[in-house]
Design an enzyme around this catalytic site. Structure first.
Site, PDB file in Angstrom:
ATOM      1  N   ASP A 293      -3.775  11.066   3.973  1.00 25.01           N
ATOM      2  CA  ASP A 293      -3.385  10.499   5.271  1.00 25.01           C
ATOM      3  C   ASP A 293      -3.927   9.071   5.301  1.00 25.01           C
ATOM      4  O   ASP A 293      -4.901   8.777   5.978  1.00 25.01           O
ATOM      5  CB  ASP A 293      -3.978  11.355   6.408  1.00 25.01           C
ATOM      6  CG  ASP A 293      -3.559  10.855   7.788  1.00 25.01           C
ATOM      7  OD1 ASP A 293      -2.723   9.933   7.858  1.00 25.01           O
ATOM      8  OD2 ASP A 293      -4.076  11.375   8.795  1.00 25.01           O
TER       9      ASP A 293
ATOM     10  N   TYR B 264      -9.180  10.481   2.537  1.00 23.05           N
ATOM     11  CA  TYR B 264      -9.162   9.780   3.830  1.00 23.05           C
ATOM     12  C   TYR B 264      -9.413  10.768   4.969  1.00 23.05           C
ATOM     13  O   TYR B 264      -8.621  10.888   5.898  1.00 23.05           O
ATOM     14  CB  TYR B 264      -7.814   9.079   4.073  1.00 23.05           C
ATOM     15  CG  TYR B 264      -7.348   8.200   2.960  1.00 23.05           C
ATOM     16  CD1 TYR B 264      -7.803   6.887   2.848  1.00 23.05           C
ATOM     17  CD2 TYR B 264      -6.440   8.664   2.009  1.00 23.05           C
ATOM     18  CE1 TYR B 264      -7.375   6.069   1.814  1.00 23.05           C
ATOM     19  CE2 TYR B 264      -6.012   7.845   0.974  1.00 23.05           C
ATOM     20  CZ  TYR B 264      -6.491   6.563   0.882  1.00 23.05           C
ATOM     21  OH  TYR B 264      -6.073   5.759  -0.139  1.00 23.05           O
TER      22      TYR B 264
ATOM     23  N   CYS C 216       1.818   6.880   8.024  1.00 23.45           N
ATOM     24  CA  CYS C 216       2.050   6.162   9.286  1.00 23.45           C
ATOM     25  C   CYS C 216       2.860   4.893   9.022  1.00 23.45           C
ATOM     26  O   CYS C 216       3.006   4.058   9.907  1.00 23.45           O
ATOM     27  CB  CYS C 216       0.730   5.839   9.979  1.00 23.45           C
ATOM     28  SG  CYS C 216      -0.333   4.758   9.013  1.00 23.45           S
TER      29      CYS C 216
END
Length: 456
Positions: A385, A316, A412
């Protein structure tokens, strides 16, 4: 079927708030039945009115406060909560940082991973005015073109001139563009009748470079008075180095269309991050809080423990922000991303920064990793990520097959992080050291974090 809920719609009752949910709503229990309440903080005693009842939970609103939390901030603008721009602005910043640490710790505890510890959240000196990008809807209200933000759970536009968490220069630019659209009588998009022209205004501003990009998102291939409008925007906003038209003619909630044309200046702006220069186009994914991103990425690099001899894979990789930061500390970095435009940008950014020890590929991360493995690539560290939905189980299997000593997981979304850590544990990895939360989005419930997984 009769509802067994201990409360009913419109009922008023007195409750004590026991916790905050991951969305920042107050939680109260009535006979083990959960009620979610906006603008309520732990410890507060409140009178509420039930607004909605589901099978196992309900929603309510505060009618009166009997006691208030010492962490409550009172001089706030209700608009920011109504639009969902700053759902935690009524909670003091110290308490916000503790809430984010607690949120991660609780999820690991619920998953019976009691040995996982979470460090205090890294915060900001000024937890407002941090966003380097804005996307605001443009609509007609009472016959006048307005810019602002939607009321939560609706498409009713609330006009706004100060967005509180955005770079103030971006807020000023939006007002300037709004005024010029009014001056040239360019109609705003009417989504009910699928008429009008301007749907959204997007502004990006380099935190360090101060270069500004204005993106006009239009229903039409060409705007009315386009040449004069571009000329006036450029005259009114000296920082603007790029004006772009994005065409989205579809009836959709998706903001941007597939056609992008540069009307003035360059198709990108530049900014620096971790001492590296990045070209950012209208559609690039680029972190919106550069000050905290530097802390987040530095943390990932430190935790990867690089000596300059390692091979690293960045799954990513986007436009190469983490890959290129890692490349300064590693022997060889491989980056993979499914979006072709992002990889084009990543290659340009590698050249810009004279980094030759990076290889980028367009592919699904798990497929590319299997391919690299066939080619004999042996990573010492894999950095992930992912977006909010977390990692695909197939990616975790691909990563584990490559048997890196460490996986550095930049997350996240705490709930998908916990799920994925469990899957890594099944593949012979364990959490190494405390998890480090970083506050990328102050005034909101979102939390980023860095977790290191080590091969057992």
């Amino acid at each position: 079927m009769k509802s067994t809920a201990p409360v009913s719609k419109n009922q008023q009752l007195d409750v004590t708030i026991s916790d905050l949910t991951y969305q920042g709503l107050g939680l109260a229990k009535v006979d083990d039945f959960s009620l979610f309440i906006e603008n309520a903080l732990p410890g507060e005693e409140v009178t509420i009115q039930v607004t909605k009842v589901q099978k196992s939970y309900g929603f309510a609103r505060v009618v009166a406060f009997k006691t208030t939390s010492p962490d409550r901030v009172t001089d706030i603008d209700k608009t920011y909560r109504q639009t969902g721009i700053a759902p935690l602005q009524h909670l003091s910043y110290d308490a916000q940082l503790k809430f984010k640490q607690h949120q991660l710790a609780e999820l690991f505890k619920k998953a019976h991973m009691d040995d996982v510890t979470v460090d205090p959240t890294l915060g900001m000196a000024n937890p407002t005015q941090y966003r380097n990008k804005a996307q605001v809807p443009v609509r007609m209200i009472k016959g006048q073109l307005e810019t602002g933000f939607y009321r939560q759970h609706s498409h009713d536009l609330i006009p706004l001139t100060d967005f509180y968490i955005q770079d103030p220069e971006i807020d000023k630019a939006i007002i300037k563009v709004r005024d010029l659209l009014r001056q040239f009588e360019i109609p705003a998009y009417d989504e009910i009748n699928d008429k009008g022209v301007v749907r959204n205004i997007m502004v990006r501003r380099g935190y360090y470079s101060h270069e500004m990009m204005i993106v006009l998102i239009s229903r039409q291939q060409k705007m009315p008075s386009q040449a004069q409008l571009v000329e006036e925007i450029h005259k009114a906003l000296p920082e603007v180095t790029s004006i772009v038209l994005n065409v989205n003619a579809k009836r959709t909630n998706v903001i941007m269309g597939n056609v992008t044309r540069t009307l003035y200046g360059k198709p990108t702006i530049e900014d620096t991050l971790m001492g590296l220069t990045f070209a950012i186009s209208a559609r690039s994914f680029y972190q919106v809080n550069p000050q905290q991103t530097e802390k987040l990425y530095q943390m990932a690099i430190d935790k990867a423990g690089l000596t300059g001899e390692e091979t690293v894979i960045d799954a990513y990789c986007g436009i190469g922000t983490i890959s290129l930061a890692l490349a300064k500390h590693a022997k060889q970095v491989y980056g993979v991303e499914i979006v072709p435009e992002a990889i084009e940008d990543a290659k340009v950014n590698a050249q810009k920064n004279h980094l030759t020890n990076v290889t980028f590929a367009v592919n699904k991360a798990e497929d590319q990793m299997a391919k690299w493995q066939e080619d004999g690539v042996k990573p010492d560290v894999i950095v992930v990520d992912p977006p909010r939905k977390g990692l695909a189980p197939s990616l975790i299997e691909s990563a584990a097959k490559m048997a890196p000593q460490k996986v550095v997981y930049v997350s996240c979304n705490p709930s998908t992080l916990v799920r994925d850590v469990k899957l890594f544990e099944e593949q012979g990895y364990e959490v190494d050291g405390p998890i480090q939360p970083v506050d990328q989005f102050p005034q909101t419930p979102h939390v980023e974090s860095v977790t290191v997984l080590k091969r057992k």
